[in-house]
Design an enzyme around this catalytic site. Sequence first.
Site, PDB file in Angstrom:
ATOM      1  N   ASP A   1      -1.307   6.920  -4.754  1.00  0.00           N
ATOM      2  CA  ASP A   1      -1.609   5.597  -4.764  1.00  0.00           C
ATOM      3  C   ASP A   1      -0.603   4.992  -5.689  1.00  0.00           C
ATOM      4  OD1 ASP A   1      -2.708   3.128  -5.828  1.00  0.00           O
ATOM      5  OD2 ASP A   1      -4.610   3.911  -5.634  1.00  0.00           O
TER       6      ASP A   1
ATOM      7  N   ASN B   1      -0.340   1.169  10.499  1.00  0.00           N
ATOM      8  CA  ASN B   1      -1.472   0.216  10.660  1.00  0.00           C
ATOM      9  C   ASN B   1      -0.543  -1.267  11.277  1.00  0.00           C
ATOM     10  OD1 ASN B   1      -0.139  -1.494   8.445  1.00  0.00           O
ATOM     11  ND2 ASN B   1      -0.725   0.619   7.379  1.00  0.00           N
TER      12      ASN B   1
ATOM     13  N   PHE C   1      -2.881  -5.827  -3.689  1.00  0.00           N
ATOM     14  CA  PHE C   1      -3.336  -6.711  -2.451  1.00  0.00           C
ATOM     15  C   PHE C   1      -4.491  -5.794  -1.987  1.00  0.00           C
ATOM     16  CE2 PHE C   1      -0.393  -9.769  -2.830  1.00  0.00           C
ATOM     17  CZ  PHE C   1      -0.507 -10.766  -1.854  1.00  0.00           C
TER      18      PHE C   1
END
Length: 402
Positions: free
Chosen positions: A306, A210, A323
């Site tokens: 996660d 990303n 965040f």
Amino acid sequence: MTLSGKKIVLGICGGIAAYKTPDLVRKLVAAGAQVRVVLNASASHFVSELSLQAVSGFPVSTDLLDPSAEAAMGHIELAKWADILLIAPATANTMAKLAHGIADDLLTTIYLATTADIFIAPAMNQQMWKARPTQHNARLLQEYDIQLLGPAEGEQACGDTGPGRMLEPQELVEYLSRLHAPAQPLQGKHVLITAGPTRESLDPVRFISNHSSGKMGFAIAQQARAMGAQVSLVAGPVALATPPGVNRINVETAEQMLEAVMSITPECDIFIATAAVADYRAADVAENKIKKNADELTLTFTKNPDILKAVANLPSPPFCVGFAAESQNVEAYAKRKLTEKKLDMIAANDITLAGLGFNSDANALQLFWPEGSRNLSPQPKTDLAIELLNVVIERYQHKTTH
């Protein structure tokens, strides 16, 4: 920004970046420091003693046994005088000497004889910086509690581009000022931070990732260290210099990041997860490069761990700050993550706002915690990090005292 009353010995080595040192001395003096300059033999080819004496107000020292020094023992005199020893620029050769205790000139002898705080600003060709012996020497110096300031990445005098540039004089002065600031609200605390993207391989050539630059996480790490914290920074693949005094662990994948985080979590007080971790990875990574044999390509992905939720749901978790980078329904999604992951706080940002967020030097945040919220206005990420940490400290103290 102040270094008022600090006594700084500035050691200058023979690199092209030495031409910046008169400006560095001027800025250190302007910040309130007294500066004595030590010039090694090769540095004199790049910068003059006269210019350094003019801006520092002191004679420049060059000789190990200086007849003009008290008892001709200038290295002991300067070593005892200094509060801070700053070596900038520090060449690969000088770093090697320092790492292995070789004292064959005035600067390296002062280094061994001083009890001052020692900071090194490396400056060299990018391949020299990446070379295994240099990296080994850098690790040795950090083990000796010597703080490396930089190097920065960019275009170099030789025409190469990469890590190896000396930090700019203003950056060096700001680092020293922050590290010697009197307010240390995180003194005695261990802050763990994740930053940057992760990369998930598809084959030996390709990966998914990303746009995260890691700048927000690195800014938080820098400011947390300036506030007195012990800081561990688990960083994905980003081209950013490690903030001084910060312990950096480099990873690529989400699973590697989880492993690194879990190894540190038991000893940390605050966990701030700024990393943009890939939600999915390829179920099977191809052994060889995937060939362009068809008009369509179907890949199967499996969910990544996660990391933030795993930490927050430990039996005795640290204070957890998440965040959330969202493109719509920012507040609703952020509050859902806050509740579902059992976080202490979440910082949300709207990635659709021009000039903010990914790959930008500025950002704005909406902070949420179970009992309240606060908005932090658009500003440089270095300033935003200070505001964020002040709120984190406030909420951390509230949690640990109630």
